[in-house]
Design a protein around this motif. Structure first.
Motif, PDB file in Angstrom:
ATOM      1  N   UNK A 277      -2.032  -4.646  -6.798  1.00 18.10           N
ATOM      2  CA  UNK A 277      -3.206  -5.481  -7.126  1.00 18.10           C
ATOM      3  C   UNK A 277      -3.625  -6.324  -5.923  1.00 18.10           C
ATOM      4  N   UNK A 278      -2.608  -6.835  -5.190  1.00 19.53           N
ATOM      5  CA  UNK A 278      -2.916  -7.649  -4.002  1.00 19.53           C
ATOM      6  C   UNK A 278      -3.678  -6.797  -2.984  1.00 19.53           C
ATOM      7  N   UNK A 279      -3.210  -5.525  -2.800  1.00 19.31           N
ATOM      8  CA  UNK A 279      -3.871  -4.647  -1.829  1.00 19.31           C
ATOM      9  C   UNK A 279      -5.325  -4.386  -2.259  1.00 19.31           C
ATOM     10  N   UNK A 280      -5.491  -4.148  -3.587  1.00 24.38           N
ATOM     11  CA  UNK A 280      -6.838  -3.876  -4.102  1.00 24.38           C
ATOM     12  C   UNK A 280      -7.750  -5.074  -3.843  1.00 24.38           C
ATOM     13  N   UNK A 285     -12.136  -7.798  -1.048  1.00 31.37           N
ATOM     14  CA  UNK A 285     -12.642  -8.944  -0.271  1.00 31.37           C
ATOM     15  C   UNK A 285     -13.183  -8.478   1.078  1.00 31.37           C
ATOM     16  N   UNK A 286     -12.485  -7.491   1.679  1.00 28.80           N
ATOM     17  CA  UNK A 286     -12.966  -6.956   2.959  1.00 28.80           C
ATOM     18  C   UNK A 286     -14.327  -6.291   2.777  1.00 28.80           C
ATOM     19  N   UNK A 287     -14.459  -5.521   1.685  1.00 27.92           N
ATOM     20  CA  UNK A 287     -15.735  -4.850   1.419  1.00 27.92           C
ATOM     21  C   UNK A 287     -16.841  -5.899   1.310  1.00 27.92           C
ATOM     22  N   UNK A 288     -16.563  -6.957   0.533  1.00 24.52           N
ATOM     23  CA  UNK A 288     -17.576  -7.998   0.349  1.00 24.52           C
ATOM     24  C   UNK A 288     -17.932  -8.632   1.692  1.00 24.52           C
ATOM     25  N   UNK A 289     -16.912  -8.928   2.501  1.00 20.44           N
ATOM     26  CA  UNK A 289     -17.170  -9.563   3.813  1.00 20.44           C
ATOM     27  C   UNK A 289     -17.998  -8.635   4.698  1.00 20.44           C
ATOM     28  N   UNK A 343      -5.193  -3.023  13.947  1.00 22.19           N
ATOM     29  CA  UNK A 343      -3.936  -2.816  13.223  1.00 22.19           C
ATOM     30  C   UNK A 343      -4.244  -2.345  11.792  1.00 22.19           C
ATOM     31  N   UNK A 344      -5.240  -3.008  11.188  1.00 25.98           N
ATOM     32  CA  UNK A 344      -5.649  -2.663   9.810  1.00 25.98           C
ATOM     33  C   UNK A 344      -6.094  -1.189   9.749  1.00 25.98           C
ATOM     34  N   UNK A 345      -6.872  -0.772  10.758  1.00 26.39           N
ATOM     35  CA  UNK A 345      -7.371   0.614  10.824  1.00 26.39           C
ATOM     36  C   UNK A 345      -6.191   1.580  10.929  1.00 26.39           C
ATOM     37  N   UNK A 346      -5.259   1.258  11.848  1.00 30.06           N
ATOM     38  CA  UNK A 346      -4.128   2.164  12.079  1.00 30.06           C
ATOM     39  C   UNK A 346      -3.229   2.263  10.853  1.00 30.06           C
ATOM     40  N   UNK A 347      -2.972   1.116  10.216  1.00 33.38           N
ATOM     41  CA  UNK A 347      -2.095   1.117   9.028  1.00 33.38           C
ATOM     42  C   UNK A 347      -2.738   2.001   7.952  1.00 33.38           C
ATOM     43  N   UNK A 348      -4.055   1.916   7.820  1.00 34.72           N
ATOM     44  CA  UNK A 348      -4.712   2.729   6.799  1.00 34.72           C
ATOM     45  C   UNK A 348      -4.620   4.217   7.135  1.00 34.72           C
ATOM     46  N   UNK A 349      -4.929   4.574   8.400  1.00 36.81           N
ATOM     47  CA  UNK A 349      -4.944   6.005   8.757  1.00 36.81           C
ATOM     48  C   UNK A 349      -3.545   6.616   8.724  1.00 36.81           C
ATOM     49  N   UNK A 350      -2.569   5.906   9.340  1.00 42.04           N
ATOM     50  CA  UNK A 350      -1.204   6.463   9.360  1.00 42.04           C
ATOM     51  C   UNK A 350      -0.620   6.393   7.939  1.00 42.04           C
ATOM     52  N   UNK A 351      -0.953   5.309   7.224  1.00 47.68           N
ATOM     53  CA  UNK A 351      -0.488   5.168   5.829  1.00 47.68           C
ATOM     54  C   UNK A 351      -1.011   6.329   4.981  1.00 47.68           C
ATOM     55  N   UNK A 405      -4.442  11.652  -7.494  1.00 48.13           N
ATOM     56  CA  UNK A 405      -4.354  10.626  -8.532  1.00 48.13           C
ATOM     57  C   UNK A 405      -2.937  10.088  -8.695  1.00 48.13           C
ATOM     58  N   UNK A 406      -1.949  10.895  -8.252  1.00 49.58           N
ATOM     59  CA  UNK A 406      -0.551  10.440  -8.334  1.00 49.58           C
ATOM     60  C   UNK A 406      -0.299   9.251  -7.412  1.00 49.58           C
ATOM     61  N   UNK A 407      -1.068   9.172  -6.305  1.00 48.13           N
ATOM     62  CA  UNK A 407      -0.889   8.095  -5.320  1.00 48.13           C
ATOM     63  C   UNK A 407      -1.717   6.877  -5.716  1.00 48.13           C
ATOM     64  N   UNK A 408      -1.153   5.705  -5.469  1.00 57.31           N
ATOM     65  CA  UNK A 408      -1.986   4.520  -5.725  1.00 57.31           C
ATOM     66  C   UNK A 408      -3.004   4.410  -4.598  1.00 57.31           C
ATOM     67  N   UNK A 409      -4.186   3.974  -4.956  1.00 56.77           N
ATOM     68  CA  UNK A 409      -5.236   3.853  -3.933  1.00 56.77           C
ATOM     69  C   UNK A 409      -6.530   3.413  -4.575  1.00 56.77           C
TER      70      UNK A 409
END
Ligand code: ADP
Length: 449
Positions: A277-280, A285-289, A343-351, A405-409
């Protein structure tokens, strides 16, 4: 039928009342229509005048040719008639051609195209004939109509070489040919006018529809703004209670005895859900910003190698948990970015590469290619179809299959990534084959100083 017309009229009035801008369209349409009708009318009047003048000129020339012949053959009626016939043949608009001479107060036909008229009295043209007699140097024309057909009557005096008055040549020319061609022009003009009217009507309705769409689009934009505002507000409000929950979870973690695994597991689930939930909320918030242009960037010229290797190290545990090998190799470079956003970009892509791969290797390669620092994040995961790739960077997009759908996202990560990369003057692209793997390719211009 009458009711249908009334209903259509009422609807038309309503539409005009709702969209006053349509008055302008109507005004333009009426102006085009009236201008075309006016120009056509002017054109037809000019064309008709020109036709009539042409008929007149032709008859004038014919009579110019006939006058000396008539003077020379006045005493040889059959020969004169032959000349008359030849001239009439040359000018097919001539339907009557007579030479009259005065006899007392009347006029007698001396020669005529219609032989039967020879020797008879000519009645009804006294005024025209007296004009021609009074001014022998000119020809005089009057217009007459018989059973819907128009004619020109033209009279011209015939004089001897000495200038003595001898008689009058009188012709009747039909204007039917000229009238027919004018009528044809009017008909074509009308067809064009009807065409223009149809086109204008079409434009009018099209415009009305566009106005409807515009109003709808504005409404949608308003609703979209409302939705964004609501999401932004809800995310803010959710953040505080979630932080409290996660704080209590952390405190409780130490409160269980080692043998109380059931409660420990429950607590872990609470922790996982709270993290998701925190990640969501962070994503929302990032989308809104980003949408409201409020995302702040702190740019500096850095070597991205350290940062990339650091992200790789932090994600090794996750990769190892899935038995994936994560290999990173990066050349030294200088680019101008916001290191935290990068860092945010890399964490998302590698994640994502780890999340959507079940076996194989994740590789992160940074190289200098011409004036760019190019970073490739490649995986041997589930891959994507061409269709999926086109929607990949849209908000809330997640491929529909079971495995995803098995993965959270949230489907927001790649949208945010793209916005961040572009805000740092970079570019992101994807190459992928379904069932084989994906490559995400980032490029940033090298810093010049
Ligand atoms: P999330 O991962 O939270 O669903 P993202 O915006 O990061 O959201 O990704 C959007 C979608 O793109 C994912 O749901 C998945 O369908 C697809 N996707 C992203 N990265 C990969 C990848 N490396 N391999 C296969 N599919 C991917």
């Amino acid at each position: 039928m009458r009711r249908a017309i009334q209903r259509a009229l009422k609807r038309g009035v309503d539409v005009l009342r709702e969209h006053p801008q349509l008055w302008l369209t109507i005004l333009v349409a009426v102006a085009i229509f009236v201008s075309f009708a006016y120009v056509s009318n002017r054109f037809i009047t000019i064309a008709r005048d020109a036709q009539e003048r042409l008929v007149n000129v032709r008859v004038g020339a014919l009579q110019d040719a006939f006058a000396p012949l008539a003077a020379a053959f006045l005493n040889d009626a059959p020969a004169l008639r032959m000349h008359m016939l030849r001239l009439a043949e040359l000018n097919p608009t001539i339907v009557d051609f007579v030479l009259v001479v005065p006899s007392g107060s009347e006029w007698t036909i001396l020669v005529s195209l219609a032989e039967a008229q020879t020797g008879t009295k000519l009645l009804g043209y006294d005024f025209l004939l007296s004009l021609a007699e009074a001014d022998p140097a000119r020809s005089f024309t009057i217009e007459e109509a018989r059973s819907g057909e128009r004619f020109f009557r033209t009279a011209r005096a015939v004089t001897s070489a000495e200038g003595d008055f001898m008689g009058i040549a009188l012709t009747r020319q039909t204007l039917s040919e000229a009238d027919r061609s004018i009528a044809n022009s009017i008909r074509s003009g009308l067809y064009v006018l009807v065409g223009i009217l149809a086109l204008l009507l079409f434009l009018f309705f099209h415009h009305a529809r566009i106005i409807d769409y515009t109003a709808l689009y504005r409404r949608l934009q308003e609703v979209d703004h409302l939705k964004d505002d609501f999401l932004s507000m809800a995310s803010h409000e959710l953040r505080t209670p979630l932080t409290v929950i996660r704080g209590y979870v952390d405190e409780l973690k130490g409160a269980f005895k080692p043998e109380d695994t059931a409660h420990a597991q429950l607590l872990q689930r609470i922790d996982q859900s709270a993290s998701a939930l925190t990640a969501l909320i962070a994503d929302m918030l990032d989308v809104a910003r980003l949408q409201q242009g409020r995302m702040s960037f702190t740019f500096s010229t850095v070597d991205p190698k350290l940062l990339i290797m650091d992200v790789c190290d932090s994600l090794q545990v996750k990769a190892r948990e899935k038995k994936l090998s994560l290999e990173c190799a990066v050349e030294n470079a200088k680019i101008r970015i916001d290191p935290e956003r990068m860092r945010q970009v890399l964490v998302n892509l590698v994640g994502n590469a780890i999340k959507y791969s079940d076996a194989g290797t994740i590789s992160v390669r940074g190289t200098i290619e011409q004036e760019y620092f190019v970073l490739r994040v490649s995986d041997t995961g589930i891959g994507m179809t061409a269709d999926e790739q086109t929607q990949l960077f849209s908000k809330f997009y997640r491929a529909g299959e079971e495995r995803i759908r098995k993965e959270t996202g949230t489907g927001l990560g790649l949208w945010i990534t793209k916005q961040l990369v572009e805000a740092m003057s970079g570019h992101i692209a994807v190459e992928s084959i379904k069932g084989v793997g994906s490559h995400f390719i980032l490029s940033f211009p090298l810093a010049t100083k």
